[in-house]
Design a protein around this motif. Structure first.
Motif, mmCIF file in Angstrom:
data_model
loop_
_atom_site.group_PDB
_atom_site.id
_atom_site.type_symbol
_atom_site.label_atom_id
_atom_site.label_comp_id
_atom_site.label_asym_id
_atom_site.label_seq_id
_atom_site.Cartn_x
_atom_site.Cartn_y
_atom_site.Cartn_z
ATOM 1 N N UNK A 1 0.795 -1.163 -0.042
ATOM 2 C CA UNK A 1 -0.060 0.002 0.297
ATOM 3 C C UNK A 1 0.918 1.300 -0.031
ATOM 4 N N UNK B 1 3.842 1.560 -1.356
ATOM 5 C CA UNK B 1 4.524 1.766 -2.570
ATOM 6 C C UNK B 1 3.335 2.124 -3.611
ATOM 7 N N UNK B 2 2.110 2.025 -3.352
ATOM 8 C CA UNK B 2 1.083 2.498 -4.300
ATOM 9 C C UNK B 2 0.870 3.983 -3.870
ATOM 10 N N UNK C 1 3.124 6.061 -2.680
ATOM 11 C CA UNK C 1 4.302 6.880 -2.986
ATOM 12 C C UNK C 1 4.368 6.938 -4.595
ATOM 13 N N UNK C 2 3.603 5.962 -5.128
ATOM 14 C CA UNK C 2 3.561 6.047 -6.965
ATOM 15 C C UNK C 2 2.593 6.966 -7.229
ATOM 16 N N UNK D 1 0.553 -6.357 -5.272
ATOM 17 C CA UNK D 1 1.365 -5.563 -4.283
ATOM 18 C C UNK D 1 2.759 -5.641 -4.585
ATOM 19 N N UNK E 1 3.818 -3.328 -7.592
ATOM 20 C CA UNK E 1 3.883 -1.929 -6.905
ATOM 21 C C UNK E 1 5.013 -1.705 -6.322
ATOM 22 N N UNK E 2 5.731 -2.522 -5.343
ATOM 23 C CA UNK E 2 6.699 -2.461 -4.658
ATOM 24 C C UNK E 2 7.980 -2.550 -5.626
ATOM 25 N N UNK F 1 7.927 0.977 -7.275
ATOM 26 C CA UNK F 1 8.709 1.923 -6.273
ATOM 27 C C UNK F 1 10.011 1.982 -5.939
ATOM 28 N N UNK G 1 -0.207 4.243 -14.012
ATOM 29 C CA UNK G 1 -0.211 3.403 -12.694
ATOM 30 C C UNK G 1 -1.260 2.408 -12.731
#
Lengths: 170, 272, 259
Positions: free
Chosen positions: A18, A20-21, A23-24, C156, C159-160, C163, C198
């Motif tokens: 979450x 990471x999401x 931050x993006x 998830x 996304x990690x 990032x 995204x």
């Protein structure tokens, strides 16, 4: 049956995802102008749009106020028509507004520069002034209106051609 | 009420092109130990899967408590399976749980008893098979015999009416074999359940079975009490019981004539 | 000639019946009534195995891929004096393509193969049959939690991955190569759109997660329960899910990013 350690580690994993999401979404993407803000559309006809593209930014004095949403060709005169989606926060452009296709840097991307022209205030004072000078009331550009004062993109080849032509003329 | 918990009626079963059973019929009497014996590869395990409803026969009927297994809807079949349990050859303990959790698993799945009560039931069952001290071990830490006993505790967790044993003695040393034989016998008497044992260990099973069914050639060749079976006139039954290497079941796999085969010049395949 | 036709027909029939079995596996596990009280601990356990344990490989690869992208991109962009565009270059490559695809490939290798091997071994040791005989549906008990764990973990992880990759690119680009940190972030923000880049990336990962988990579970559930069968099934999982990821990536990219 599931040990505490596993539960904690899974919680850590999910929150990392979450994070990471978030931050993006906040740091990487441009969320200030997007679908969340209300927008309206203006159109403009150019001689030549150069390399302007859908999603190119529209700027006033360097500040992004919207994006190009569509580029099409008018079938009657074969001139390109650009549709611009502009944030509702800036909805009082007058019909004297000019739009230019500009380039950021020499090789950078092209964007639309809006020049607001005569501003229309919201108070009645301007109306009185206008009455005083016997001037016609300026219209505010509304959704779907055309901006008439346009300046096309600078095309390098044409510039060079003109330069050579002028040289030859001397 | 019938005296039989399971009745196999004219069952035919084929796997692909191969016929496994042809018009097979026998009964498993209630409250007794029934043994199904036969040479390996005869499809004894398949019979257990048919009774458990994991496979469906091509023809015939299988009755469990007078209800037809093949005709059951999935939902009813799952209800009926709670009344039977099966001890697999390998034990089939869940490798990611301790012995305690393995035994508790069916109770947790099918009842809403609280943990304290579950603990008592599990310890009772483990005590019956003598593994109460091993409750915190993982299945990988158990010996083969202990794994089978743990699996046995799991299969009696819900007090079933019928336990099916798939080759319970295969690959066991004489001591654990003796333990298992005693366990099967005593569980059958103590819990008043019916047992169905599939095996080819003749001597062990003859000592505890009340009813023996011998399979060969896709059907039943002999049925009765151990004493009747021992006196059975069929040469096939006698060969099996006495473990003779040659007889009606030939020692040699079907092949062409020996001398012809040796003298033929045809090469059998390039192994080099 | 007839033999060729026969072989063709046989393999076609086998292919169809395999697709049919895979579909029934999927439907059986998806549309079984989930039991929240019993299902949640199972799901958490699988999230740990499928998701948390894949975290290391995803973070490390994300970091290195981001760093390499920054190094390579910088050398090219510097030639045009456009180092400022390093941010969007890295961010767009990661969000649109590398995040979903590389995470998908890593996930197939790390989690997919483990799922296949685990379920294959459960089948070989008769644990699945034994569940069935205990009147517990293995689709519900074994397949469904693993399926949902894959569907939750993989997006998830992607996304990690993205990032961490962007942070890695920042480390190389800004801290080592001297790109201005302000222009790195601001040009990136101007170029990357939340819903176009995204969100589309997330949609891609969800599709990949579905494909990989489905293939892995089906291969395990349908394998021949011998050591050779399990090793074959594991190989098939990795090969087929990697190919599926790359193939579907092309299709999805064509749908999403071609105007």
């Amino acid at each position: 049956m599931v040990s505490r350690k596993i539960e904690i580690l899974v919680g850590f994993f999910v929150s990392l995802g979450v994070l990471a999401l978030v931050m993006l979404a906040l740091n990487v993407a441009n969320t200030s102008i997007g679908s969340n803000g209300e927008t309206y559309t203006l159109k403009a006809k150019f001689e030549n749009i150069g390399s302007l593209k859908v999603r190119s930014p529209i700027k006033v004095g360097g500040v992004v106020i919207g994006r190009v949403t569509n580029i099409s060709l008018d079938k009657s005169d074969y001139l390109p028509v650009v549709a611009m989606e502009i944030s509702k926060d800036y909805s009082n452009f007058s019909e004297t507004t000019a739009v230019n296709i500009l380039t950021s840097g020499i090789l950078g991307e092209q964007y639309l520069g809006l020049n607001p022209g005569v501003l229309i205030g919201e108070s009645d004072a301007d109306d009185e002034l206008n009455d005083l000078f016997g001037q016609e009331k300026l219209k505010i550009l509304a959704d779907g209106d055309f901006i008439t004062d346009t300046k096309s993109a600078l095309v390098l080849e044409e510039l060079i051609g003109q330069f050579l032509f002028n040289q030859g003329g001397e | 009420m019938s005296q039989n918990i399971v009745e196999i009626k004219d069952v035919t079963f084929t796997r692909g092109e191969r016929v496994i059973y042809k018009n097979m019929s026998f009964n498993v009497p209630k409250g007794k130990i029934t043994a199904i014996m036969g040479p390996s590869g005869i499809g004894k395990t398949t019979m257990l899967r048919l009774i458990g409803g994991q496979l469906k026969p091509d023809a015939g009927d299988i009755l469990f408590d007078q209800q037809s297994i093949p005709k059951m809807s999935r939902k009813i079949l799952y209800q009926v399976r709670k009344k039977m349990s099966m001890l697999f050859q390998s034990g089939a303990l869940f490798t990611d749980m301790s012995v305690f959790d393995n035994v508790a698993f069916p109770i947790r799945e099918h009842t809403s008893l609280n943990e304290e009560l579950i603990r008592i039931i599990v310890l009772l069952k483990l005590e019956l098979v003598g593994l109460r001290g091993a409750k915190n071990l993982m299945p990988s830490e158990l010996s083969g015999g202990m794994a089978r006993r743990a699996a046995l505790a799991r299969s009696i967790a819900l007090d079933p009416d019928l336990i099916m044993y798939d080759e319970p003695f295969a690959g066991q040393d004489p001591i654990s074999m003796g333990v298992l034989v005693k366990l099967i016998k005593s569980l059958n008497n103590v819990l008043n359940i019916s047992s169905l044992i599939v095996t080819h260990d003749v001597t062990e099973v003859m000592s505890i079975a009340d009813h023996v069914v011998i399979l060969a050639d896709k059907c039943v060749i002999g049925e009765g009490s151990p004493q009747e079976i021992l006196k059975h006139e069929s040469p096939l039954v006698q060969q099996f019981l006495q473990g003779l290497s040659d007889g009606p079941v030939p020692f040699h796999f079907e092949a062409q004539d020996y001398t012809k085969d040796l003298l033929s010049e045809q090469s059998e395949g390039e192994y080099q | 000639m007839i033999a060729v036709w026969q072989r063709l027909g046989k393999s076609t029939l086998e292919r169809f019946s395999s697709i049919g079995r895979a579909t029934s596996l999927l439907l059986g596990s998806l549309f079984s009534m989930p039991n929240i009280k019993k299902g949640t601990p199972l799901l958490i356990k699988q999230l740990y195995y499928v998701g948390f344990l894949s975290l290391t490989i995803v973070i490390v690869s994300g970091l290195f891929i981001g760093m390499v992208l920054a190094l390579q991109g910088y050398t090219v962009l510097q030639g045009y004096g456009a180092e400022g565009s390093l941010g969007p270059l890295v961010a767009l490559s990661l969000l649109r393509e590398l995040g979903p695809v590389v995470t998908g490939l890593l996930f197939a290798g790390r989690a997919g193969s483990a799922l296949t091997a685990e379920i294959g071994l459960m089948k070989a040791t008769e644990q699945l049959s034994s569940l069935e005989m205990m009147a517990v549906d293995p689709l519900k008990r074994i397949i469904a939690p693993r399926f949902w764990a894959g569907m939750i973990s993989m997006p998830l992880l992607a996304l990690i991955f993205s990032a961490v990759g962007i942070l890695g690119a920042h480390l190389v680009g800004v801290n080592w190569l001297g790109v201005d940190t302000g222009s790195f972030w601001s040009i990136m923000q101007a170029e990357v759109s939340f819903e176009k880049d995204i969100l589309n990336g997330i949609i891609k990962t969800v599709v990949f997660a579905f494909l990989i988990t489905w293939i892995a579970l089906y291969r395990g559930y349908d394998c021949i329960p011998t050591s050779e069968g399990i090793s074959n099934a594991t190989t098939k999982t990795v090969v087929q899910s990697s190919l599926a990821v790359l193939g579907f990536d092309f299709v999805l990219t064509a749908i999403m990013f071609s105007s």
